[in-house]
Design a protein around this motif. Sequence first.
Motif, PDB file in Angstrom:
ATOM      1  N   VAL A  26       0.869  -1.174   0.000  1.00  0.00           N
ATOM      2  CA  VAL A  26       0.000   0.000   0.000  1.00  0.00           C
ATOM      3  C   VAL A  26       0.907   1.226   0.000  1.00  0.00           C
ATOM      4  CG1 VAL A  26      -1.876   1.203   1.183  1.00  0.00           C
ATOM      5  CG2 VAL A  26      -1.737  -1.296   1.315  1.00  0.00           C
ATOM      6  N   SER A  27       0.618   2.185  -0.872  1.00  0.00           N
ATOM      7  CA  SER A  27       1.541   3.312  -1.012  1.00  0.00           C
ATOM      8  C   SER A  27       0.835   4.633  -1.291  1.00  0.00           C
ATOM      9  CB  SER A  27       2.518   3.025  -2.154  1.00  0.00           C
ATOM     10  OG  SER A  27       1.831   3.054  -3.392  1.00  0.00           O
ATOM     11  N   LEU A  28       1.627   5.685  -1.137  1.00  0.00           N
ATOM     12  CA  LEU A  28       1.246   7.029  -1.586  1.00  0.00           C
ATOM     13  C   LEU A  28       2.178   7.387  -2.733  1.00  0.00           C
ATOM     14  CD1 LEU A  28       1.022   9.008   1.792  1.00  0.00           C
ATOM     15  CD2 LEU A  28      -0.825   7.875   0.538  1.00  0.00           C
ATOM     16  N   CYS A  29       1.639   8.041  -3.753  1.00  0.00           N
ATOM     17  CA  CYS A  29       2.469   8.477  -4.871  1.00  0.00           C
ATOM     18  C   CYS A  29       2.289   9.972  -5.077  1.00  0.00           C
ATOM     19  CB  CYS A  29       2.103   7.713  -6.144  1.00  0.00           C
ATOM     20  SG  CYS A  29       3.182   8.165  -7.525  1.00  0.00           S
ATOM     21  N   VAL A 106       2.541   2.135   3.509  1.00  0.00           N
ATOM     22  CA  VAL A 106       3.794   1.861   4.211  1.00  0.00           C
ATOM     23  C   VAL A 106       4.985   2.552   3.550  1.00  0.00           C
ATOM     24  CG1 VAL A 106       2.995  -0.319   5.198  1.00  0.00           C
ATOM     25  CG2 VAL A 106       4.135  -0.327   2.983  1.00  0.00           C
ATOM     26  N   TYR A 107       4.783   3.110   2.360  1.00  0.00           N
ATOM     27  CA  TYR A 107       5.858   3.859   1.715  1.00  0.00           C
ATOM     28  C   TYR A 107       5.274   4.943   0.817  1.00  0.00           C
ATOM     29  CZ  TYR A 107       5.097   0.971  -2.489  1.00  0.00           C
ATOM     30  OH  TYR A 107       4.551   0.345  -3.580  1.00  0.00           O
ATOM     31  N   GLU A 108       6.144   5.894   0.435  1.00  0.00           N
ATOM     32  CA  GLU A 108       5.769   6.990  -0.451  1.00  0.00           C
ATOM     33  C   GLU A 108       6.747   7.050  -1.614  1.00  0.00           C
ATOM     34  OE1 GLU A 108       4.938  10.776   1.429  1.00  0.00           O
ATOM     35  OE2 GLU A 108       4.722   9.765   3.371  1.00  0.00           O
ATOM     36  N   LEU A 109       6.191   7.294  -2.808  1.00  0.00           N
ATOM     37  CA  LEU A 109       6.986   7.414  -4.032  1.00  0.00           C
ATOM     38  C   LEU A 109       7.030   8.862  -4.501  1.00  0.00           C
ATOM     39  CD1 LEU A 109       5.346   4.524  -6.070  1.00  0.00           C
ATOM     40  CD2 LEU A 109       7.509   4.442  -4.834  1.00  0.00           C
ATOM     41  N   TRP A 110       8.033   9.163  -5.273  1.00  0.00           N
ATOM     42  CA  TRP A 110       8.178  10.474  -5.920  1.00  0.00           C
ATOM     43  C   TRP A 110       8.083  11.623  -4.910  1.00  0.00           C
ATOM     44  CZ3 TRP A 110      10.191  10.888 -10.585  1.00  0.00           C
ATOM     45  CH2 TRP A 110      10.199   9.731 -11.369  1.00  0.00           C
ATOM     46  N   CYS A 111       8.796  11.430  -3.799  1.00  0.00           N
ATOM     47  CA  CYS A 111       8.773  12.441  -2.734  1.00  0.00           C
ATOM     48  C   CYS A 111       9.410  13.754  -3.162  1.00  0.00           C
ATOM     49  CB  CYS A 111       9.424  11.889  -1.468  1.00  0.00           C
ATOM     50  SG  CYS A 111       8.437  10.571  -0.726  1.00  0.00           S
ATOM     51  N   ASP A 129      10.814   6.574  -8.097  1.00  0.00           N
ATOM     52  CA  ASP A 129      10.176   5.269  -8.000  1.00  0.00           C
ATOM     53  C   ASP A 129      10.924   4.389  -7.009  1.00  0.00           C
ATOM     54  OD1 ASP A 129       8.330   3.300  -8.565  1.00  0.00           O
ATOM     55  OD2 ASP A 129       8.908   3.060 -10.654  1.00  0.00           O
ATOM     56  N   ARG A 130      10.258   3.363  -6.475  1.00  0.00           N
ATOM     57  CA  ARG A 130      10.928   2.444  -5.550  1.00  0.00           C
ATOM     58  C   ARG A 130      11.783   1.456  -6.340  1.00  0.00           C
ATOM     59  NH1 ARG A 130       8.741  -2.664  -4.620  1.00  0.00           N
ATOM     60  NH2 ARG A 130       6.963  -3.079  -5.932  1.00  0.00           N
TER      61      ARG A 130
END
Length: 132
Positions: A26-29, A106-111, A129-130
Amino acid sequence: MNNEIHEGGCACGAFRFRASGKPRRVSLCHCMTCRRVHGSAFGAYAIFARDDVEMSGRLETWRSSEEGRRHFCPVCGSVAYMEYASHPEVDLPLGAFDQTGIFEPVYELWCTHREPWLPAGVRTEYPEDRPK
C-alpha cells in the motif's frame, strides 16, 4: 488462506471491483501524473495481484506512460485503477473502497514532488520510484 473481500467502485457506481485477500503493498504516490489524475496532493493505492481482483462495468483507458495504463469511468470520470504492462498487478485507489481505514500506506513514491506542508519521515520514502 485469506478470504477477506474488499469491495469498491467509482463515484456513480457504474464500475465496481472486488479484491480478495490482502494487498501486496500500500503506497502514496506524489508523482505529477497521480497528483493531476486525482486532483489532489498525491494518489493513494492498494496494490493487489491481478488475479485477486474481479471487475465489472465499462471503463476507458489512458496510456499515461510507456508502461502505465490508467482506467477510469467514462460516466463520472473517477479513477478506477492503474496497472503497468510488465506487472501482473492492479493499483486500486484507497478512496474507491467502500470501507475506510482498511489499509495504511507503508511507503511513499516520488517524494521530490511532495507538498512541503505534508509531514516527512512518517513511512519509507523514495525520491522517485521504488527499487524493483
